[in-house]
Design an enzyme around this catalytic site. Structure first.
Site, PDB file in Angstrom:
ATOM      1  N   ASP A  83     -11.131   3.054   4.371  1.00 35.75           N
ATOM      2  CA  ASP A  83     -11.539   1.657   4.180  1.00 35.75           C
ATOM      3  C   ASP A  83     -13.064   1.529   4.147  1.00 35.75           C
ATOM      4  OD1 ASP A  83      -9.421  -0.128   3.772  1.00 35.75           O
ATOM      5  OD2 ASP A  83      -8.820  -0.038   5.886  1.00 35.75           O
ATOM      6  N   GLN A 115      -4.444  -1.551   9.741  1.00 35.26           N
ATOM      7  CA  GLN A 115      -4.280  -2.857   9.099  1.00 35.26           C
ATOM      8  C   GLN A 115      -4.836  -3.953  10.004  1.00 35.26           C
ATOM      9  OE1 GLN A 115      -3.069  -3.472   5.897  1.00 35.26           O
ATOM     10  NE2 GLN A 115      -3.807  -5.528   6.333  1.00 35.26           N
ATOM     11  N   LYS A 119       0.842  -1.205   0.000  1.00 37.27           N
ATOM     12  CA  LYS A 119       0.000   0.000   0.000  1.00 37.27           C
ATOM     13  C   LYS A 119       0.876   1.255   0.000  1.00 37.27           C
ATOM     14  CE  LYS A 119      -3.810  -2.443   2.221  1.00 37.27           C
ATOM     15  NZ  LYS A 119      -4.449  -2.850   3.474  1.00 37.27           N
TER      16      LYS A 119
END
Ligand code: NAP
Length: 283
Positions: A121, A98, A54
């Site tokens: 997200d 994460q 990422k």
């Protein structure tokens, strides 16, 4: 006839190029460089790879990224304090925690603490609600990546029967929601571990999305001839990655199919970049 392959890598590269172009324009116009803050707690090897990928993707797309590495022993309160700092840091546009988090930390509490305007997200209940109402702020990355693949591949969804296997908050549920939204207009069946005779539902699917987390769960002869098969699964089996679909026999029956790797995976990262850009444009 063998299926044509939906090339997630190529589609994601095009999306990343679009993000780079828009990020360059935004910087020239306003001086703002979209900034993603990623938080990694502990030493999970797969998570370390995901976060590194990422970071690299951000760099290539003209976005700034900052990684906050915290030890496995981090307390929930310490993590929440960091999130509050990032929430109030005007230079940070997107925050990514994460997953999975260590067992002593409650993921729901932590994800709920991310400011909804920085929730790239799209896990925050406010963003889930907006998405369900058809007025999304951010789209959840993996399902949005699937929708983009279908769109770029000219797959008609309206009036067709889409079957999604899996009902996780990250993939299955939002996937079903996006497919049934006005504009996509599919008729959706959602299967899960308590569904009886999944094979029967699969055989009725014009579009079959597998997000189960079991290697090669969907057998080739469960695929309706001519169906479009989207394999979200990423499973490590010995030293290779396999999807949730038995690829070769499924590809014999499908009209289009996504490979693993090189299918949905790259799209997820591309959509994260897109959401970070969107977050930066909202200020
Ligand atoms: P998850 O949270 O474990 O959810 C799995 C879902 O599959 C659950 O809803 C579960 O049903 C259902 N399921 C499990 N066993 C089943 C069975 N025998 N029959 C029918 N349904 C069954 O997993 P996830 O986070 O959604 O991820 C799914 C897969 O996608 C994994 O392989 C993951 O690595 C992959 N993934 C890929 C990406 C990407 O970027 N490509 C992103 C995220 C995830 P219940 O709800 O009834 O338990």
């Amino acid at each position: 006839m063998a299926a044509s392959i939906i090339d997630g890598k190529a589609i994601s590269e095009k999306t990343r190029d679009e993000v780079l172009q828009e990020a360059t324009e935004l910087k020239a116009r306003t001086g703002i460089v979209p900034h993603l803050a990623a938080i990694l707690v502990g030493n999970d090897p797969a998570s370390q790879v995901y976060v590194r990928n990422k970071e690299r993707a951000c760099e290539k797309a003209g976005l700034r990224s900052t990684l906050h590495r915290l030890p496995e022993t981090t307390t929930q309160q310490e993590l929440l304090t960091l999130i509050q700092q990032l929430n109030s840091d005007a230079s940070v546009h997107g925050i990514l925690v994460q997953l999975p988090l260590p067992k002593h930390i409650d993921s729901v509490t932590v994800l709920d603490a991310v400011h909804p305007l920085k929730d790239v997200d799209a896990f925050h209940p406010e963003n889930v609600g907006l998405m369900l109402q058809g007025r999304p702020r951010f789209l959840p990355c993996t399902p949005a990546g699937v929708m983009k693949m279908l769109q770029v591949s000219n797959v008609q969804t309206a009036g067709r029967h889409a079957v999604v296997i899996g009902r996780s908050d990250i993939v299955g549920k939002p996937m079903a929601a996006l497919l049934m939204q006005k504009g996509a207009d599919a008729t959706v069946t959602l299967c899960h571990s308590r569904t009886t005779d999944i094979r029967r539902w699969c055989l009725e699917a014009d579009i079959l999305v597998a997000a189960v987390g079991i290697p090669e769960f969907v057998k080739g002869d469960w695929v309706k001839p001519g169906a479009v098969v989207i394999d979200v699964g990423i499973n490590r089996v010995e030293d290779r990655l396999v999807g949730d679909v038995e690829y070769s026999p499924a590809a014999e029956r499908a009209s289009m199919i996504t490979p693993v790797p090189g299918g949905v995976g790259p799209m997820t990262i591309a959509m994260l970049l897109r959401n970070t850009l969107t977050a930066a444009k909202m200020i």
